[in-house]
Design an enzyme around this catalytic site. Structure first.
Site, PDB file in Angstrom:
ATOM      1  N   HIS A  56      92.664  22.478  74.469  1.00  0.00           N
ATOM      2  CA  HIS A  56      92.523  21.381  75.433  1.00  0.00           C
ATOM      3  C   HIS A  56      92.949  20.084  74.769  1.00  0.00           C
ATOM      4  O   HIS A  56      92.283  19.572  73.863  1.00  0.00           O
ATOM      5  CB  HIS A  56      91.069  21.267  75.898  1.00  0.00           C
ATOM      6  CG  HIS A  56      90.877  20.285  77.026  1.00  0.00           C
ATOM      7  ND1 HIS A  56      90.639  20.672  78.324  1.00  0.00           N
ATOM      8  CD2 HIS A  56      90.894  18.935  77.049  1.00  0.00           C
ATOM      9  CE1 HIS A  56      90.511  19.602  79.099  1.00  0.00           C
ATOM     10  NE2 HIS A  56      90.659  18.529  78.332  1.00  0.00           N
ATOM     11  N   HIS A  58      95.583  16.204  75.450  1.00  0.00           N
ATOM     12  CA  HIS A  58      96.357  15.326  76.334  1.00  0.00           C
ATOM     13  C   HIS A  58      97.456  14.680  75.513  1.00  0.00           C
ATOM     14  O   HIS A  58      97.268  13.600  74.933  1.00  0.00           O
ATOM     15  CB  HIS A  58      95.458  14.265  76.968  1.00  0.00           C
ATOM     16  CG  HIS A  58      94.447  14.817  77.920  1.00  0.00           C
ATOM     17  ND1 HIS A  58      94.659  14.872  79.289  1.00  0.00           N
ATOM     18  CD2 HIS A  58      93.233  15.375  77.706  1.00  0.00           C
ATOM     19  CE1 HIS A  58      93.602  15.423  79.869  1.00  0.00           C
ATOM     20  NE2 HIS A  58      92.720  15.740  78.934  1.00  0.00           N
ATOM     21  N   GLN A 151      95.132  13.479  87.238  1.00  0.00           N
ATOM     22  CA  GLN A 151      94.140  12.661  86.541  1.00  0.00           C
ATOM     23  C   GLN A 151      93.321  11.783  87.492  1.00  0.00           C
ATOM     24  O   GLN A 151      92.116  11.593  87.304  1.00  0.00           O
ATOM     25  CB  GLN A 151      94.843  11.777  85.508  1.00  0.00           C
ATOM     26  CG  GLN A 151      93.967  10.740  84.830  1.00  0.00           C
ATOM     27  CD  GLN A 151      92.979  11.330  83.856  1.00  0.00           C
ATOM     28  OE1 GLN A 151      93.315  11.659  82.733  1.00  0.00           O
ATOM     29  NE2 GLN A 151      91.731  11.487  84.290  1.00  0.00           N
ATOM     30  N   HIS A 209      89.452  20.352  84.541  1.00  0.00           N
ATOM     31  CA  HIS A 209      88.386  19.485  84.079  1.00  0.00           C
ATOM     32  C   HIS A 209      87.275  19.624  85.118  1.00  0.00           C
ATOM     33  O   HIS A 209      87.504  19.381  86.301  1.00  0.00           O
ATOM     34  CB  HIS A 209      88.846  18.035  84.036  1.00  0.00           C
ATOM     35  CG  HIS A 209      89.805  17.700  82.946  1.00  0.00           C
ATOM     36  ND1 HIS A 209      91.014  18.340  82.778  1.00  0.00           N
ATOM     37  CD2 HIS A 209      89.727  16.768  81.949  1.00  0.00           C
ATOM     38  CE1 HIS A 209      91.644  17.815  81.739  1.00  0.00           C
ATOM     39  NE2 HIS A 209      90.889  16.861  81.218  1.00  0.00           N
ATOM     40  N   GLU A 212      82.633  16.840  84.239  1.00  0.00           N
ATOM     41  CA  GLU A 212      82.607  16.030  83.020  1.00  0.00           C
ATOM     42  C   GLU A 212      81.786  14.771  83.298  1.00  0.00           C
ATOM     43  O   GLU A 212      82.292  13.655  83.394  1.00  0.00           O
ATOM     44  CB  GLU A 212      84.026  15.670  82.578  1.00  0.00           C
ATOM     45  CG  GLU A 212      84.084  15.030  81.200  1.00  0.00           C
ATOM     46  CD  GLU A 212      85.493  14.631  80.793  1.00  0.00           C
ATOM     47  OE1 GLU A 212      85.630  14.083  79.695  1.00  0.00           O
ATOM     48  OE2 GLU A 212      86.446  14.851  81.571  1.00  0.00           O
ATOM     49  N   ASP A 308      91.009  17.537  72.520  1.00  0.00           N
ATOM     50  CA  ASP A 308      91.015  16.709  73.720  1.00  0.00           C
ATOM     51  C   ASP A 308      91.851  15.442  73.553  1.00  0.00           C
ATOM     52  O   ASP A 308      92.844  15.264  74.252  1.00  0.00           O
ATOM     53  CB  ASP A 308      89.590  16.357  74.145  1.00  0.00           C
ATOM     54  CG  ASP A 308      89.506  15.848  75.582  1.00  0.00           C
ATOM     55  OD1 ASP A 308      90.535  15.849  76.276  1.00  0.00           O
ATOM     56  OD2 ASP A 308      88.416  15.466  76.020  1.00  0.00           O
TER      57      ASP A 308
END
Length: 422
Positions: A56, A58, A151, A209, A212, A308
Site C-alpha cells: 500500500h 501513494h 481520492q 481505503h 480510515e 503508505d
C-alpha cells in the site's frame, strides 16, 4: 552464475549455500560445490530474505512534503485538502521524476514490488499517465501495480466514475475507493456497490481505503464483505486501513471479522501512518488507530503492512524501509510473541507477495532468485535492528550492495568493535 555461501533462511535453516543460475535457484544445501566461473559471495551466516513487498503506497504524492505548505494539524483531512491544492500544479515530468527517485530508494531498501494507489479525480488523469510510464520504466527491476483511486470520493463529482473507468482502460490494474470520504454514509455504501459491480464486470481485483477514521460507526467494510460474497469476488478484494475497527464494540468487531474471513478479504494495515493520523480528536487516552491485527490473523485473515506515505501531505517522514514498518506494527499490535514477531516479518515479505499475485519464495530449485541479504541472523533480529540490506538481488542480478554496519568505539578499556548480537 552466483553461489551464496553460508546463509540463514527465514524458516530457521542455517549454514546453507544457494546456487543461482539463469535467474533462478538451481540448488540449496550445505557446502555446495562451486561450478566453474561462478561468483561466490560469503554471507557469513546472515539472513537471506524474500524481497520486501509494499502492499500500500501513494507514488503520485511521494516526496511532495511542504508543497504548497505543511500539514499543520497532522490530520488525514488536512492532508487530503493539501493534495487538492497541489493537484492543479502537477506536471507529468515532475510526477515521473519523483516516482522514479522513490523507486530507486525502495529498491535499495530491498523492496522489489509496490502496489500504488493513483488519484483518478483529476480530469486530466495526469498522475495516472505518469505512473503508467513509470511502471514500464521500472519493470526490469521493480514490479509496480497500480490502483485507480478516487481520492476525493467516487460520487462527489459527476465525472469521477468515468475517469476511473478510463484509467482502467489505459492499463491501471485494480479498482480503488474511499467510501468513508463520500458525503454521507448512504453514498459510501452506494460507492462500494458500484465499484464491486464494476470489478465483477471487468474481472479485476479491488483495493479500497476503508473506514480510515476513529468513528466506530464507520462500518463500510461490512458492506464490502457482503458485496464480495454476493458477486463472487472472494480472494480478489483488499480492505486497507480499517482504523475504525480499532474503536468498535468488541462483540460487533468479532462478528465483523468472521464475515471478513468468510469473504476472504485481505487487509493492509499501515502502522506508521495509521497511528500518526488517527486519534487526532482524542485528548487522553489517545487511541492507536491501527486495525485489530492479532484478531484478524487469529481468524485466518491475511494481513500485510504497508508504508503508505513518504514525505507527502500526510506523512513528513519515511524512508521506504519496510522493516521500520514491521517494527512499528509489532509494537502497536503488541505482537511480541515469537510467532507474532515472525508474522510481522511475513507481513512485509510473503503475505504482500501473495496479495499482489507475485511468486512466493519457496527456497526450492526453480524458484526466482529474488532475495535480500540482511545483516541479521533471523527475522526477529532483522526487525529489532532494522538490519542493513547488504545485497538486493532480482533474477540473480545484484541491484544494490552496501558494506556491513560495524560501528567502532573509542572508549578507554572497552573493545573497539561494538557487538550488537546477544
Amino acid at each position: 552464475m552466483l553461489l551464496l555461501r553460508n546463509v540463514n533462511l527465514p524458516d530457521g535453516r542455517h549454514g546453507l549455500d544457494v546456487l543461482v543460475q539463469q535467474g533462478r535457484i538451481a540448488a540449496v544445501g550445505p557446502q555446495l560445490p562451486a561450478p566453474a566461473g561462478a561468483e561466490c559471495l560469503d554471507a557469513q551466516g546472515q539472513l537471506l530474505s524474500p524481497p520486501f513487498v509494499d502492499a500500500h503506497f501513494h507514488l503520485d504524492s511521494a516526496l511532495t512534503h511542504g508543497q504548497p505548505r505543511v500539514n499543520q494539524s497532522g490530520s488525514l483531512l488536512e492532508g487530503i485538502a493539501l493534495w487538492g491544492e497541489l493537484k492543479p500544479s502537477l506536471t507529468h515530468e515532475a510526477v515521473v521524476e519523483r516516482a522514479l527517485r522513490y523507486c530507486d530508494l525502495a529498491v535499495a531498501q530491498g523492496v522489489l514490488a509496490i502496489r500504488s494507489h493513483v488519484d483518478v479525480c483529476d480530469p486530466r488523469l495526469l498522475a495516472v499517465r505518469a505512473l503508467l510510464e513509470v511502471r514500464e520504466r521500472v519493470r526490469p527491476y521493480l514490479d509496480l501495480q497500480l490502483v485507480a483511486f478516487p481520492q476525493d470520493g467516487l460520487l462527489r463529482h459527476p465525472g469521477t466514475l468515468g475517469q476511473l473507468k478510463q484509467a482502467l482502460d489505459l492499463g491501471v490494474d485494480l479498482i480503488g475507493g474511499i467510501p468513508h470520504h463520500e458525503r454521507c454514509y448512504a453514498e459510501g455504501t452506494q460507492s462500494i456497490r458500484i465499484l464491486c459491480e464494476l470489478a465483477a464486470e471487468r474481472g479485476v481485483g479491488m483495493d479500497l481505503h476503508c473506514d480510515e477514521t476513529d468513528d466506530p460507526n464507520s462500518r463500510h467494510v461490512e458492506t464490502l464483505a457482503a458485496e464480495t460474497l454476493r458477486l463472487g469476488l472472494q480472494g480478489r478484494v483488499t480492505a486497507s486501513h480499517l482504523c475504525s475497527l480499532h474503536s468498535m464494540d468488541n462483540a460487533y468487531a468479532a462478528r465483523l471479522i468472521g464475515l471478513m474471513a468468510e469473504a476472504q478479504l485481505s487487509v493492509v494495515a499501515n502502522p506508521l501512518i495509521n497511528i500518526l493520523l488517527q486519534g487526532r480528536y482524542d485528548s487522553y487516552p489517545k487511541r492507536r488507530g491501527m486495525t485489530r491485527v492479532p484478531e484478524l490473523l487469529a481468524a485466518g485473515v491475511s494481513v500485510a503492512f504497508g508504508q503508505d506515505c513518504v514525505l507527502d501531505p500526510w506523512y513528513p517522514l519515511g524512508s521506504a524501509d519496510l522493516l521500520e514498518v514491521a517494527h512499528m506494527g509489532l509494537h502497536v499490535a503488541q505482537l511480541s510473541s515469537q510467532a507474532g514477531m515472525h508474522a510481522c516479518f511475513e507481513a512485509v515479505t510473503r503475505t504482500p507477495a501473495q496479495l499482489l499475485g507475485r511468486p512466493v519464495q519457496t527456497w526450492q530449485p526453480g524458484a526466482p532468485a529474488d532475495f535480500v541479504l540482511l545483516q541479521a541472523r533471523d527475522p526477529i533480529e532483522a526487525i529489532r535492528t532494522r538490519a542493513p540490506r547488504l545485497a538486493v538481488l532480482r533474477g540473480g542480478q545484484v541491484l544494490s550492495r552496501c558494506e556491513p554496519l560495524r560501528p567502532r568505539l573509542n572508549l578507554p578499556g572497552r573493545p573497539a568493535l561494538l557487538q550488537l548480537a546477544p
